[in-house]
Design an enzyme around this catalytic site. Structure first.
Site, PDB file in Angstrom:
ATOM      1  N   LYS A  56      58.752  65.398  57.055  1.00  0.00           N
ATOM      2  CA  LYS A  56      57.865  66.169  56.172  1.00  0.00           C
ATOM      3  C   LYS A  56      56.398  66.034  56.591  1.00  0.00           C
ATOM      4  CE  LYS A  56      61.227  67.735  53.917  1.00  0.00           C
ATOM      5  NZ  LYS A  56      61.968  67.594  52.666  1.00  0.00           N
TER       6      LYS A  56
HETATM    7  C1  LIG Z   1      63.151  67.773  51.947  1.00  0.00           C
HETATM    8  C2  LIG Z   1      63.527  68.705  50.880  1.00  0.00           C
HETATM    9  C3  LIG Z   1      63.936  68.247  49.611  1.00  0.00           C
HETATM   10  C4  LIG Z   1      64.020  66.789  49.209  1.00  0.00           C
HETATM   11  O1  LIG Z   1      64.635  65.984  50.099  1.00  0.00           O
HETATM   12  P1  LIG Z   1      64.749  64.377  49.956  1.00  0.00           P
HETATM   13  O2  LIG Z   1      65.466  64.041  51.223  1.00  0.00           O
HETATM   14  O3  LIG Z   1      65.512  64.090  48.737  1.00  0.00           O
HETATM   15  O4  LIG Z   1      63.364  63.809  49.903  1.00  0.00           O
HETATM   16  C5  LIG Z   1      64.207  69.182  48.638  1.00  0.00           C
HETATM   17  N1  LIG Z   1      64.090  70.502  48.869  1.00  0.00           N
HETATM   18  C6  LIG Z   1      63.706  70.983  50.067  1.00  0.00           C
HETATM   19  C7  LIG Z   1      63.553  72.464  50.230  1.00  0.00           C
HETATM   20  C8  LIG Z   1      63.431  70.102  51.117  1.00  0.00           C
HETATM   21  O5  LIG Z   1      63.057  70.586  52.307  1.00  0.00           O
END
Ligand SMILES: *Cc1c(COP(=O)(O)O)cnc(C)c1O
Length: 376
Positions: A184
């Site tokens: 991210k």
């Molecule tokens: C990364 C992401 C999440 C959350 O992911 P975690 O691995 O739980 O932190 C939720 N929605 C989208 C669209 C994502 O790209």
């Protein structure tokens, strides 16, 4: 191809440095590994960056979405309208609460949920909307807000994005959820943050992430059902350092995206390869991934294999949620229900994309992709 094997171009790569190391060491030496002072400091720094009144740190983006829909009042049997073109977590959290995910098809340009499809899907059982800012492009919140329903935003891919009417993504007052997995825009390894405007919602979320305990209660008293969705102080320390370098990392991602656009424009014109949409009407993307759609008639998975053979990592991104087995079996969703999403999902490829990416790596991806499309 050259005889010396080229180094692989990875899909993603976090930016971590001395600041992260020093802050983590400080926390480690303090002995406060969780529920110490570092979590609230990370929350304040993050809220200030986004321009939101409040923020609550949690153990993942998924945990954040779960607590946010509970705070929005979603409960068993309710319908929640969301996008089928997302990471599966955004729909899963609706299922966690035994509510029903109702999908609405996406806009073929922005790839976000189409406001007209949302309007058509609303019934008297609709209790909330859960739009996703997919690939960092802001969903049309100004229009969706017109329905007067509670909204939870999946902003996990949209740190640094801005809406056409002014606020950053995450600063509209609805609960908006960010994710901090290693690919991210900001990472804490695993982690998440809910930004919000309502102090009562923050209080509920802060209690539910900590086993349902009120801030002034003793360890063993719990006035509501809760979870352990806490972020540790060690993770928060990484987050504080990351907020410090966030503006720079976002600018670097935007620079890499610019190189990609320039490198891929001729190929797009020749072949019909579809690039991420340009910002329009004042909406601004917060760059997270660089996803292209192969031209109709090309097999996406063959293109991915051809890229891998040339040392370029890529992946199908994203598969349509309503076509996953759990959703088919539980909610009866099937092919043909959301044709725009299905078409986009069948042709999408995420290319290598990260702040430290160099222009020569972008050019390698471009030539590999040109060869792959020529072959398939
Ligand atoms: C990364 C992401 C999440 C959350 O992911 P975690 O691995 O739980 O932190 C939720 N929605 C989208 C669209 C994502 O790209």
């Amino acid at each position: 191809m050259s005889e010396v094997p080229l180094e692989e171009v990875p899909l993603a790569q976090p930016v971590l440095g001395r600041e992260e190391e020093e802050l983590v060491l400080e926390v480690l030496r303090s002995g406060y590994l969780s529920l110490g002072p570092t979590g609230p400091r990370f929350e304040r720094d993050f809220a200030a960056f986004v321009g939101a009144p409040h923020a609550s740190a949690v153990s993942s983006g998924t945990a954040g979405l779960h607590l946010a829909i509970r705070a929005a009042g979603v409960s068993e049997g309710d319908e929640v309208i969301t996008s089928p073109f997302s990471f599966v977590a955004s729909a899963n959290v609706i299922a966690y609460e035994r509510a029903i995910p109702v999908f609405a098809d996406i806009d073929p340009v922005t790839l976000n949920v189409d406001p007209a499809a949302v309007a058509a899907a609303i019934t008297e059982r609709t209790s909330a909307l859960l739009p996703v800012h997919i690939f960092g492009y802001p969903a049309d919140l100004p229009t969706l807000e017109g329905h007067g329903l509670p909204i939870v935003e999946d902003a996990c891919e949209a740190l640094g994005a801005r809406h056409r009417d002014g606020p950053s993504v995450g600063a509209r007052g609805h609960a908006a959820v960010f994710g901090f997995y290693a690919n991210k825009q900001l990472t804490t390894g695993e982690g998440g943050m809910i930004t919000l405007g309502d102090p009562a919602a923050k209080q509920r979320i802060d209690s539910e992430r900590n086993q349902g305990r009120a801030p002034d209660m003793g360890w063993l008293d719990h006035d509501r059902l809760g979870f352990n969705y806490r972020l540790t102080d060690l993770q928060s320390a990484i987050g504080i350092a990351q907020v410090g370098r966030l503006a720079g990392m976002l600018a670097d991602r935007a620079t890499v995206a610019g190189w990609y656009r320039e490198a891929l424009a001729p190929l797009a014109a020749q072949t019909g390869l579809q690039l991420p949409c340009e910002d329009r009407d004042g909406d601004e993307r917060g760059w997270f991934v660089f996803v292209v759609q192969v031209p109709p008639g090309h097999d996406r998975d063959t293109v991915i294999r051809a890229l891998r053979a040339r040392g370029v990592q890529s992946k199908p991104y994203l598969p349509a949620i309503h076509l996953m087995s759990f959703y088919r079996e539980t909610y009866g969703t099937r092919e043909g229900m959301f044709p725009v999403c299905e078409d986009v999902a069948s042709r999408s490829i995420a290319l290598p994309f990260f702040p430290a990416m160099r222009q020569h790596q972008v050019e390698r991806v471009q030539s590999a992709l040109a060869e792959a499309l020529g072959e398939t």
